[in-house]
Design an enzyme around this catalytic site. Sequence first.
Site, mmCIF file in Angstrom:
data_model
loop_
_atom_site.group_PDB
_atom_site.id
_atom_site.type_symbol
_atom_site.label_atom_id
_atom_site.label_comp_id
_atom_site.label_asym_id
_atom_site.label_seq_id
_atom_site.Cartn_x
_atom_site.Cartn_y
_atom_site.Cartn_z
ATOM 1 N N LYS A 106 0.841 -1.188 0.000
ATOM 2 C CA LYS A 106 0.000 0.000 0.000
ATOM 3 C C LYS A 106 0.878 1.239 0.000
ATOM 4 C CE LYS A 106 0.829 1.803 3.411
ATOM 5 N NZ LYS A 106 2.139 2.316 3.945
ATOM 6 N N TYR A 116 -4.338 3.854 6.445
ATOM 7 C CA TYR A 116 -4.816 2.871 7.440
ATOM 8 C C TYR A 116 -6.146 3.318 8.047
ATOM 9 C CZ TYR A 116 -0.227 0.616 7.276
ATOM 10 O OH TYR A 116 0.903 -0.035 6.866
HETATM 11 P P1 NAD Z 1 12.632 1.406 2.086
HETATM 12 O O1 NAD Z 1 13.195 2.675 1.573
HETATM 13 O O2 NAD Z 1 13.256 0.815 3.302
HETATM 14 O O3 NAD Z 1 12.621 0.299 0.952
HETATM 15 C C1 NAD Z 1 12.476 0.610 -0.405
HETATM 16 C C2 NAD Z 1 13.379 -0.261 -1.241
HETATM 17 O O4 NAD Z 1 13.260 0.146 -2.598
HETATM 18 C C3 NAD Z 1 14.873 -0.125 -0.869
HETATM 19 O O5 NAD Z 1 15.471 -1.391 -0.850
HETATM 20 C C4 NAD Z 1 15.447 0.716 -1.997
HETATM 21 O O6 NAD Z 1 16.802 0.420 -2.275
HETATM 22 C C5 NAD Z 1 14.560 0.294 -3.168
HETATM 23 N N1 NAD Z 1 14.538 1.263 -4.255
HETATM 24 C C6 NAD Z 1 14.611 0.960 -5.542
HETATM 25 N N2 NAD Z 1 14.599 2.045 -6.314
HETATM 26 C C7 NAD Z 1 14.528 3.097 -5.480
HETATM 27 C C8 NAD Z 1 14.502 4.501 -5.671
HETATM 28 N N3 NAD Z 1 14.490 5.055 -6.888
HETATM 29 N N4 NAD Z 1 14.444 5.280 -4.573
HETATM 30 C C9 NAD Z 1 14.393 4.756 -3.341
HETATM 31 N N5 NAD Z 1 14.411 3.413 -3.103
HETATM 32 C C10 NAD Z 1 14.495 2.600 -4.159
HETATM 33 O O7 NAD Z 1 11.069 1.691 2.336
HETATM 34 P P2 NAD Z 1 10.028 0.763 3.106
HETATM 35 O O8 NAD Z 1 9.677 1.424 4.384
HETATM 36 O O9 NAD Z 1 10.472 -0.623 3.134
HETATM 37 O O10 NAD Z 1 8.729 0.919 2.151
HETATM 38 C C11 NAD Z 1 8.611 0.236 0.930
HETATM 39 C C12 NAD Z 1 7.119 0.047 0.590
HETATM 40 O O11 NAD Z 1 6.511 -0.715 1.609
HETATM 41 C C13 NAD Z 1 6.310 1.338 0.496
HETATM 42 O O12 NAD Z 1 5.346 1.240 -0.511
HETATM 43 C C14 NAD Z 1 5.606 1.422 1.845
HETATM 44 O O13 NAD Z 1 4.369 2.107 1.793
HETATM 45 C C15 NAD Z 1 5.395 -0.036 2.147
HETATM 46 N N6 NAD Z 1 5.344 -0.307 3.593
HETATM 47 C C16 NAD Z 1 4.281 -0.979 4.071
HETATM 48 C C17 NAD Z 1 4.185 -1.240 5.416
HETATM 49 C C18 NAD Z 1 3.026 -2.039 5.946
HETATM 50 O O14 NAD Z 1 2.889 -2.137 7.149
HETATM 51 N N7 NAD Z 1 2.220 -2.628 5.080
HETATM 52 C C19 NAD Z 1 5.174 -0.800 6.285
HETATM 53 C C20 NAD Z 1 6.269 -0.110 5.764
HETATM 54 C C21 NAD Z 1 6.348 0.133 4.399
#
Ligand code: NAD
Length: 384
Positions: free
Chosen positions: A146, A235
């Site tokens: 999401k 949420y």
């Molecule tokens: P994060 O930044 O830790 O992870 C993102 C990943 O994408 C990284 O590994 C990064 O290297 C990669 N990536 C690839 N191309 C990129 C670019 N151009 N710029 C930045 N990163 C790039 O973020 P996260 O917190 O893991 O979030 C990722 C997704 O998960 C989002 O859509 C977020 O909404 C979702 N999320 C959901 C929940 C949940 O509880 N359902 C919780 C946290 C995050």
Amino acid sequence: MDATDSRRQFLRQAGLGAAMAALAGPGAAAASLAQPLTAAMQNNDKKKLGWAIVGLGKFATEEIMPNFKDCQHSRLVALVSGSPDKAKKLAQEYGLQEKNIYSYQNFDSIKDNPEVDVVYIILPNSMHAEYTIRAAQAGKHVLCEKPMATSVEDCQKMIDASKKAGKQLMIAYRCQYEPFNLNAIERIRKGELGKIRFITSDHGRLVKPTEDKADTWRVQKKLAGGGSLMDIGIYSLNAARYFTGEEPVEVTAQISSDPNDPRFKEVEDNVAFTLRFPSGVLASCTSSYSYETVKRGRIFGDKGWLDLDPLSDYDKHNMKIGKQDGKEEPQLKEGNQFAAEMDHLSECIMQNKTPRTPGEEGLRDVRYIMAIYESARKGKAIKV
Ligand code: NAD
């Protein structure tokens, strides 16, 4: 199949027949939704589908990958990453074959890997559409984080691509696979709180782009699509919809961001929005990137109220119920919402059924989010 049908199907698959009946309206018989979902699935096919994770960031590595251990129908087999060293290290840790590591460039060749059935997209929001579409074109089922995408048009393209490929698309609304939330829904449908009049829900946290790498893209409009609303306000929005079981007809909203705070040059900070539902229920919600962590919801009925605080935590929830004759704090068992969510999609694929939270569910929220932005921009109520 519409959202109600797919919710019914989910509950049936999870062996939650009475709660399914409860979807037909208040007063129907009810069974406990608090049981672990995986336990209810044990009679089904024991086969495990192969999953690939796209994006090895914070959420993928800290919450999703470790929780495959509790899956009955899903196993991690492949990784897709822009960082070969990180992928190799994680592959070793999880016992994955090196040939099952992909880059963003050679990702499309995953189509030739029969070990991969499902691709789970955990990338910054604006990248969800591209990778979902590429995964569908590679003949894979998709679970996408999401918010589904950063525009209604992208959501529709994702749905169309999955349909064209004849593959499933599910959006990762983990709270809809979480026992406390499911138990609250069941109590509401049974009529335990009487007629529902009002809902409040708040989701906020301090966004720290200079300290936390995962927050750097969250304050960039191009990657995040928006601010606190897209990330965590969703949420509250989704909960208001699954608690009422209705779709809103009108939204009103206000947004306030400190123009001198560098975090909010591109995305919004504080959002207050109200959803009006056909039954007359109003849901008053907030989201913020500048108040200390809150993730709660309260449902107000004419026979009682129910609090979930937290409502959307990863592993710790709390329910309180207040009625005229006193308060209670039901002691429900925590469940593994991540494993339940992934197994649900695996089961739907194996049984050729539509998941509880299909692409259409994600599209609806993105549509309401856009209406919330529009309402704040125009300073008036928007019909949806
Ligand atoms: P994060 O930044 O830790 O992870 C993102 C990943 O994408 C990284 O590994 C990064 O290297 C990669 N990536 C690839 N191309 C990129 C670019 N151009 N710029 C930045 N990163 C790039 O973020 P996260 O917190 O893991 O979030 C990722 C997704 O998960 C989002 O859509 C977020 O909404 C979702 N999320 C959901 C929940 C949940 O509880 N359902 C919780 C946290 C995050």
